[in-house]
Design a protein around this motif. Structure first.
Motif, mmCIF file in Angstrom:
data_model
loop_
_atom_site.group_PDB
_atom_site.id
_atom_site.type_symbol
_atom_site.label_atom_id
_atom_site.label_comp_id
_atom_site.label_asym_id
_atom_site.label_seq_id
_atom_site.Cartn_x
_atom_site.Cartn_y
_atom_site.Cartn_z
ATOM 1 N N THR A 247 0.830 -1.211 0.000
ATOM 2 C CA THR A 247 0.000 0.000 0.000
ATOM 3 C C THR A 247 0.862 1.257 0.000
ATOM 4 O O THR A 247 0.597 2.212 -0.739
ATOM 5 C CB THR A 247 -0.931 -0.002 1.223
ATOM 6 N N LEU A 248 1.913 1.264 0.836
ATOM 7 C CA LEU A 248 2.819 2.417 0.868
ATOM 8 C C LEU A 248 3.529 2.601 -0.469
ATOM 9 O O LEU A 248 3.681 3.727 -0.962
ATOM 10 C CB LEU A 248 3.839 2.234 1.992
ATOM 11 N N SER B 90 1.241 4.211 -2.987
ATOM 12 C CA SER B 90 1.007 5.636 -2.745
ATOM 13 C C SER B 90 2.167 6.495 -3.234
ATOM 14 O O SER B 90 1.976 7.667 -3.586
ATOM 15 C CB SER B 90 0.778 5.886 -1.254
ATOM 16 N N SER C 159 0.029 5.597 4.265
ATOM 17 C CA SER C 159 0.172 5.841 2.828
ATOM 18 C C SER C 159 -0.626 7.077 2.405
ATOM 19 O O SER C 159 -0.266 7.738 1.423
ATOM 20 C CB SER C 159 -0.308 4.619 2.041
#
Length: 644
Positions: free
Chosen positions: A39-40, A43, A119
């Motif tokens: 997820t990070l 982003s 994120s």
């Protein structure tokens, strides 16, 4: 009060971080960290394309919310501290709700989710100062919303699941959750090949995703990047309002009256009419009575309804999902997949019955009839389903080459499964809430996840002889040998079902009182021994094994060995033999043609080697365990002589 409850939860977590539970929490934490890292990364990597980044992150946040809804349901839906623990204390609802919400922040899942929601901040930093200032409180509100929505959904689900319709819905939801956990590569391949990471979601789907409350924090950040402060205020205010509503609903659902036992009336006319048929008269009276009881249980009990629809949904998801990237190879194997998961979902048959086992133990000779009755009832439920899946999906796919493979593996999976599930249920029983006391959630049936994992991998073994015969026939281009695999699978299934059922019945007769005591007191509460003789044999094979050996023996070798043997060896082997050009994630199929067969053979041998490493571990520790048993027996006898 929040501080007191948090300290209570920390003590509970510290004392429960042992054995299988600790392994599960560690593996779950590692999986969550992997998802948070992805997820990070998204982003950061998608920040150059604002509309695409918003679409993808909104979809990812919706998946996190779905995980928080389905995750607690998958593990039984009950946190360490529950509202019913404080039912008789004079604590106001709102104060109790506030305290329990505070304890929700003290968990591995919450920490991982917070890391994933960071994120939102990393995405906002790349858009400017204003979006960053908006993202910080939005992240906190988003985390609060996810936690409260999960609590409310779990509470409502616990009430809905107490009917057969609710059980069916629960089974399909659990199947979806398992598929998401196990088949992430299928979803990732489908997303990559669809081009979503380059162009974003379709406009209609994008609008639907952004309307969901899980995307409102992201919508606020996007509005801040466009200096739309009215949109920022509307999104954040909406989050605050929905959090307040969820908190009020959850506080009303916290302290409910004791859950009444679920009673579902049904007709037994089908079973009564069947008593006069020749096949029904083939069973003895005792076995016939057990079959009748078990079939009624499978039909009426919501928890058993879950076990029927879970394998159906899981098999359909696994075999239909490859269609997203144009592959129909898995479609013919819906029936074997259904049989495999049907065995896995029924891993704890005796543990679910609780102390009702005493009725069987007090009836002379009833153990054999009880085991055989459970086996026949399971077959009566799932054999028609697998036959139907075979007759529908192979013609539908048009893959006629799959007939020998399916007809060879399915009988072996059914017979081997019905033998293994009663054996594992007796030898590795997982105690849970006693059904006679009623349960708020029918899915609360003890920590049987370990048994399910063992059964999943052990269930892959019975079809191997039949599949080897089919493979030999295909390599030798001998059709008769290919179809002989069906007979081998049928004989293997019947043999394993009878043999393991016989062992399970013997084990139940000899160790029945110990199993009953285990179900009454649980694994964590030892019964006080009053005589030296009763102390003999208290140590078991597994609890005397060092923890690192337990991890290697129970988790690492079965998981890694099966992944390499089946996913990187057997699956590409079948794809090559079928003539398909689908590569998906199989390493051998991405190599030059000359290297594909050697790599497939290497993966098969490597997988077998890792699985075979369990044998020396078992034999080595067995000697240690036997010496401990001898030492315990000698010590007990010596103490007896001294005291007498």
């Amino acid at each position: 009060m929040v501080g007191v409850l948090i300290r209570m939860k920390l003590v509970l977590l510290r004392n429960s971080m042992t054995g299988e539970r600790a392994t599960g929490m560690i593996l779950g934490g590692l999986g969550g960290l992997t998802a948070a890292a992805i997820t990070l990364a998204l982003s950061i990597s998608l920040s150059a394309h604002l509309s695409v980044a918003v679409d993808i992150l909104a979809l990812v946040y919706a998946m996190w919310l779905l995980g928080w809804i389905l995750g607690p349901i998958l593990v039984g839906g009950q946190p360490a501290l529950r509202a019913d623990h404080f039912r008789f204390l004079p604590i106001p609802r709102l104060r109790l709700a506030t305290g329990l919400l505070g304890t929700a922040f003290v968990s591995i899942g919450t920490a991982v989710t917070l890391l994933a929601f960071v994120s939102l901040v990393t995405f906002a930093v790349q858009l400017g100062v204003g979006p960053t200032l908006v993202a910080i409180p939005a992240t906190v509100l988003q985390l609060l919303f996810v936690l409260l929505f999960s609590r409310v959904a779990t509470s409502i689900f616990s009430a809905v699941v107490q009917s057969r319709v609710g059980g069916a819905i629960a089974g399909l939801l659990l199947a979806t959750m398992l598929f998401v956990i196990q088949g992430q590569w299928v979803i990732i391949v489908g997303i990559i090949q669809s081009g979503v990471l380059r162009t974003g979601l379709p406009p209609v789907l994008s609008s639907i995703i952004q309307v969901l409350p899980s995307s409102w924090a992201l919508v606020a950040v996007e509005a801040a990047s466009q200096s739309n402060w009215l949109g920022v205020l509307a999104a954040l205010t909406g989050l605050v309002v929905i959090i307040a509503i969820l908190f009020a609903v959850w506080s009303r659902l916290l302290v409910l009256p004791g859950a009444a036992r679920t009673i579902i009336r049904g007709s037994s006319g089908n079973l009564v009419g069947a008593r006069h048929t020749w096949c029904w008269r083939a069973f003895s009276g005792a076995t016939r009575g057990v079959i009748s009881k078990e079939v009624r249980t499978w039909w009426r009990d919501p928890s058993h309804t879950v076990k029927i629809f879970l394998p159906i949904g899981w098999a359909l998801l696994w075999c239909l999902s490859p269609l997203t990237f144009g592959s129909i190879l898995a479609l013919p194997f819906t029936a074997p997949a259904l049989a495999l998961m049907a065995m896995t979902s029924a891993a704890n048959l005796y543990g679910e019955e609780g102390t009702a086992l005493w009725v069987t133990l007090l009836t002379p000779g009833a153990a054999r009839h009880d085991v055989r009755g459970k086996q026949w009832a399971w077959l009566l439920i799932f054999t028609p389903l697998t036959i139907l899946a075979t007759l529908v999906f192979i013609p539908l796919s048009g893959q006629n080459w799959a007939w020998p493979w399916v007809l060879a593996s399915t009988p072996a999976l059914l017979g081997g499964g019905v033998g293994l599930l009663v054996l594992v249920s007796v030898m590795a029983l997982a105690p849970g809430p006693d059904p006679r006391q009623g349960r708020a959630n029918p899915l609360e049936q003890g920590n049987s996840g370990g048994q399910a994992i063992y059964l999943f991998f052990l269930g892959l073994l019975p079809p191997l002889p039949a599949l080897a015969v089919v493979l030999s026939g295909m390599l030798l281009e001998n059709n008769l040998l290919c179809w002989t695999g069906s007979l081998v699978g049928l004989v293997t299934g019947i043999g394993v079902a009878w043999w393991f059922g016989h062992i399970a019945a013997q084990r139940l007769e000899k160790r029945g009182p110990e199993l009953l005591s285990l179900m009454r007191h649980g694994k964590s509460q030892e019964v006080r021994e009053t005589t030296p003789e009763k102390a003999v044999g208290r140590s078991t094979f597994l609890n005397t094994m060092p923890q690192w050996k337990q991890f290697v023996f129970l988790m690492l070798c079965p998981t890694l060995g099966s992944l390499i043997f089946f996913a990187q060896g057997l699956a590409p082997l079948i794809i090559r033999l079928s003539g398909s050009h689908t590569r998906v994630w199989f390493l051998a199929l991405y190599l030059p043609t000359a290297w594909q067969w050697p790599v497939i053979v290497f993966m098969l041998l490597l997988g077998l080697g890792i699985l075979g490493a369990m044998v020396p571990l078992y034999l080595t520790h067995k000697k240690v365990w036997q010496s401990l048993q001898t030492e315990e027996g000698f010590t007990a006898a010596l103490r007896k002589d001294v005291f007498e």
